[in-house]
Design an enzyme around this catalytic site. Structure first.
Site, PDB file in Angstrom:
ATOM      1  N   ASN A  16     -11.466   3.916  -0.843  1.00 33.81           N
ATOM      2  CA  ASN A  16     -10.688   5.973  -0.229  1.00 33.81           C
ATOM      3  C   ASN A  16     -10.880   6.112  -1.605  1.00 33.81           C
ATOM      4  O   ASN A  16      -9.837   6.034  -2.584  1.00 33.81           O
ATOM      5  CB  ASN A  16      -9.725   5.499   0.113  1.00 33.81           C
ATOM      6  CG  ASN A  16      -8.864   7.023   0.735  1.00 33.81           C
ATOM      7  OD1 ASN A  16      -8.776   7.646   0.033  1.00 33.81           O
ATOM      8  ND2 ASN A  16      -8.426   7.080   1.407  1.00 33.81           N
ATOM      9  N   LYS A  19      -6.827   6.995  -2.359  1.00 28.17           N
ATOM     10  CA  LYS A  19      -5.841   6.107  -2.645  1.00 28.17           C
ATOM     11  C   LYS A  19      -5.916   5.944  -4.384  1.00 28.17           C
ATOM     12  O   LYS A  19      -4.890   5.376  -5.017  1.00 28.17           O
ATOM     13  CB  LYS A  19      -6.530   4.645  -1.345  1.00 28.17           C
ATOM     14  CG  LYS A  19      -5.695   5.279  -0.375  1.00 28.17           C
ATOM     15  CD  LYS A  19      -5.864   3.537   0.782  1.00 28.17           C
ATOM     16  CE  LYS A  19      -5.491   4.053   1.960  1.00 28.17           C
ATOM     17  NZ  LYS A  19      -5.806   2.855   2.199  1.00 28.17           N
ATOM     18  N   ASP A  83      -2.550  -1.712   3.382  1.00 26.19           N
ATOM     19  CA  ASP A  83      -2.699  -1.132   4.733  1.00 26.19           C
ATOM     20  C   ASP A  83      -1.996   0.071   5.039  1.00 26.19           C
ATOM     21  O   ASP A  83      -0.341  -0.920   5.180  1.00 26.19           O
ATOM     22  CB  ASP A  83      -2.950  -2.578   5.679  1.00 26.19           C
ATOM     23  CG  ASP A  83      -4.175  -1.855   6.864  1.00 26.19           C
ATOM     24  OD1 ASP A  83      -5.079  -1.672   6.673  1.00 26.19           O
ATOM     25  OD2 ASP A  83      -3.346  -2.203   7.858  1.00 26.19           O
ATOM     26  N   PHE A 171      -5.419  13.233   2.063  1.00 28.86           N
ATOM     27  CA  PHE A 171      -6.714  12.945   3.193  1.00 28.86           C
ATOM     28  C   PHE A 171      -5.955  13.026   3.555  1.00 28.86           C
ATOM     29  O   PHE A 171      -4.218  12.428   4.166  1.00 28.86           O
ATOM     30  CB  PHE A 171      -7.113  11.595   1.930  1.00 28.86           C
ATOM     31  CG  PHE A 171      -6.499  10.392   1.926  1.00 28.86           C
ATOM     32  CD1 PHE A 171      -5.963   9.583   2.385  1.00 28.86           C
ATOM     33  CD2 PHE A 171      -5.823  10.618   0.200  1.00 28.86           C
ATOM     34  CE1 PHE A 171      -5.322   8.130   1.967  1.00 28.86           C
ATOM     35  CE2 PHE A 171      -5.207   9.948  -0.204  1.00 28.86           C
ATOM     36  CZ  PHE A 171      -4.820   8.592   0.459  1.00 28.86           C
ATOM     37  N   ARG A 200       2.591   4.582   0.240  1.00 26.24           N
ATOM     38  CA  ARG A 200       2.400   4.239  -0.810  1.00 26.24           C
ATOM     39  C   ARG A 200       2.417   4.407  -2.343  1.00 26.24           C
ATOM     40  O   ARG A 200       3.057   3.175  -2.607  1.00 26.24           O
ATOM     41  CB  ARG A 200       0.552   5.197  -1.105  1.00 26.24           C
ATOM     42  CG  ARG A 200      -0.101   3.837  -1.171  1.00 26.24           C
ATOM     43  CD  ARG A 200      -1.689   4.410  -0.819  1.00 26.24           C
ATOM     44  NE  ARG A 200      -2.271   5.772  -0.109  1.00 26.24           N
ATOM     45  CZ  ARG A 200      -1.945   6.338   0.484  1.00 26.24           C
ATOM     46  NH1 ARG A 200      -2.127   5.378   2.150  1.00 26.24           N
ATOM     47  NH2 ARG A 200      -2.090   7.617   0.885  1.00 26.24           N
TER      48      ARG A 200
END
Length: 216
Positions: A16, A19, A83, A171, A200
């Site tokens: 991704n 990320k 995750d 996203f 995150r």
């Protein structure tokens, strides 16, 4: 082990690109890493020649560690993985670990968002509380690629699910979650604003000291 890409110092076990950009942005804020070319030093799963890792765990932590361990084993580099997903209160915490494939194994982010919006179409604002949840893992391998040290950290971003998408940045479920205290969706925030609030960003920041140690 696969040979590491020239210049690579750490691998983020994801394909991704959103990320990857967030992770590099976080590391760029660490003064001890100012000497590093983060574009070269931080590589993603594709650049490291890694395939998909089966997410056979039943928790965010288990899946995060599975991905980080495999990336470290295959490359011999320190590896970071996360995750993460969306936990909706009225759905008992779902989609949770199934967030990326809520509308099917090969569903797009838009497919997942639209299905969730349809499922919650009749739910009032007072019952639309949700949170982004992330568990990030850092695995440092020994000379054989086996884990010599492992660290995990969790982050949450509480919010409310919107009834329609807003914003074109971000996203995943970003366009339909309004973080607590905000009037904008997560997809309307700048990257630095999102990193300061996000699940995150919180998880990666909690690992930042360990990551800096691995890179210096």
């Amino acid at each position: 082990m696969s040979g590491p890409t020239p210049g690579a110092r750490i691998v983020l076990a994801t394909g991704n690109q959103g990320k990857l950009a967030e992770f590099r942005d976080l590391l760029a804020a660490q003064p001890q890493l100012a000497h590093l070319d983060l574009q070269a030093a931080v590589i993603d799963a594709k650049s490291a020649g890694l395939g998909e890792v089966a997410e056979t765990g039943v928790t965010f932590e288990q899946n995060s560690l599975l991905k980080a361990r495999e990336a470290a084993r295959r490359t011999g580099l320190p590896a970071v993985a996360d995750d993460s997903g969306l936990a909706v209160d009225v759905l008992g915490g779902a989609p949770g670990i199934f967030s990326a494939r809520w509308a099917g194994r090969h569903a797009s982010d838009e497919n997942n968002r639209q299905l969730l919006l349809e499922q919650l179409a009749d739910i009032g604002d007072e019952h639309r509380s949700a949170a982004f949840v992330c568990v990030a893992s850092l695995v440092i391998p020994d000379d054989e690629g086996a884990p010599s040290a492992e660290h995990t950290a969790q982050g949450r971003m509480e919010g409310t699910l919107l009834t329609e998408e807003r914003g074109g940045a971000g996203f995943g479920y970003d366009p339909i979650l309004q973080p607590s205290g905000e009037t904008r969706s997560a997809a309307q925030l700048s990257m630095s604003e999102k990193n300061a609030l996000s699940h995150r960003g919180e998880a990666f920041s909690a690992l930042a000291e360990r990551i800096v140690e691995a890179l210096t």
